[in-house]
Design an enzyme around this catalytic site. Sequence first.
Site, short mmCIF file in Angstrom:
data_model
loop_
_atom_site.label_atom_id
_atom_site.label_comp_id
_atom_site.label_asym_id
_atom_site.label_seq_id
_atom_site.Cartn_x
_atom_site.Cartn_y
_atom_site.Cartn_z
N ILE A 119 0.85 -1.19 0.00
CA ILE A 119 0.00 0.00 0.00
C ILE A 119 0.89 1.24 0.00
CG2 ILE A 119 -1.88 1.22 1.13
CD1 ILE A 119 -2.61 -1.60 0.16
N GLU A 120 0.76 2.04 -1.03
CA GLU A 120 1.48 3.31 -1.13
C GLU A 120 0.51 4.43 -0.76
OE1 GLU A 120 3.61 6.13 -4.58
OE2 GLU A 120 2.92 4.09 -5.05
N ILE A 121 0.92 5.28 0.19
CA ILE A 121 0.12 6.45 0.56
C ILE A 121 0.92 7.68 0.17
CG2 ILE A 121 -1.11 7.64 2.40
CD1 ILE A 121 -1.13 5.07 3.96
#
Length: 350
Positions: A119-121
């Site tokens: 998951i890239e934020i």
Amino acid sequence: MIDSLDHLVLTVRDIEATCQFYERVLGMTSITFGENRKALLFGNQKINLHQAGKEWEPKAQHPVPGSADLCLLSSWPMEKLLQHLTACGVEIVEGPVQRTGAKAPLLSIYLRDPDENLIEIANQLDSFSAGSGEATAIAQLFKDREQGIMGEQRLGFFSVLLPLVTMDDGRLGILFEKRASTMRRQADEICFPGGRKEEDDESNWATARRETSEELGLPMEQIEYIGALDILLGPGSSCVYPFVGYLKQIEGMKPNPDEVGEVFIIPLDTFRSMQPARHRVTMFMEAEKDFPFHLIPGGRRSPWRTGQLEHLFYEIDGRVIWGMTARVLAHFIELIEEYELPHEWGKRVE
């Protein structure tokens, strides 16, 4: 053809554990839909969840938990994101690092969910963010600057109103003024109400509304906003903001005799059924006596640009509408025709 993403599907080992993680760590909302199906809602999108081994049909050919790689945009600044994730006990896999996004550069951090999906934020960055020194300082100057008109300090700003009214026979008409014969400039010419913007005017529309009220002797609440026409650069370094408005209850108007010699109304369909006459004036450049011709290539033989200014003329029942008033009027009529409003619209009501 494709505008946006509505939803995507994650295949997970444990739906409840996934919902708890995405709610607690990423602030999403778990919802139930359809036949007791689960999804994670955020913004205008959602993530539908499939239980591994019990996927809904149709499904991906090879659904496997932990195979996804998602990038999620956040409005929280990076520092706040990092503090929140630390408080949640989430390990940062990588970051913050700069990445390339779909519309702008990104500042990203990476983590993993319970199925080890990546998951890239990310925070969206300004288009210029990697510079340093003088370039960065210059970029900071331009960061919040709004584009204006070069040399606008020397311009005079004016607003005019193209006033629509309902005539006695039910047709829609356009109201015009004939300037008082005692006016110092443009005496006896036909125009729309309007004038120069004052410091107390909150907007260009406020200028048009105030000037119309003062010239026609109408309360401002009887002048309704319809829309804005294109900005017009006029002669003498003037910048004109034209608007379309609707005048209610004009029976009680009391035009200012110092500015207005006559008020009259012409049916809208009259203008829709005619074309203005078009005449051109050629404009030349004339240099001052001490102009430094020796500093420019070609000197006095330099090819100065010349131009032509087109003037429009409407002649109706002995009245002549020309100049900027005719240009604003023609622009308005062109917009009506462009949107293909029926010609029956605005005609006599029997």
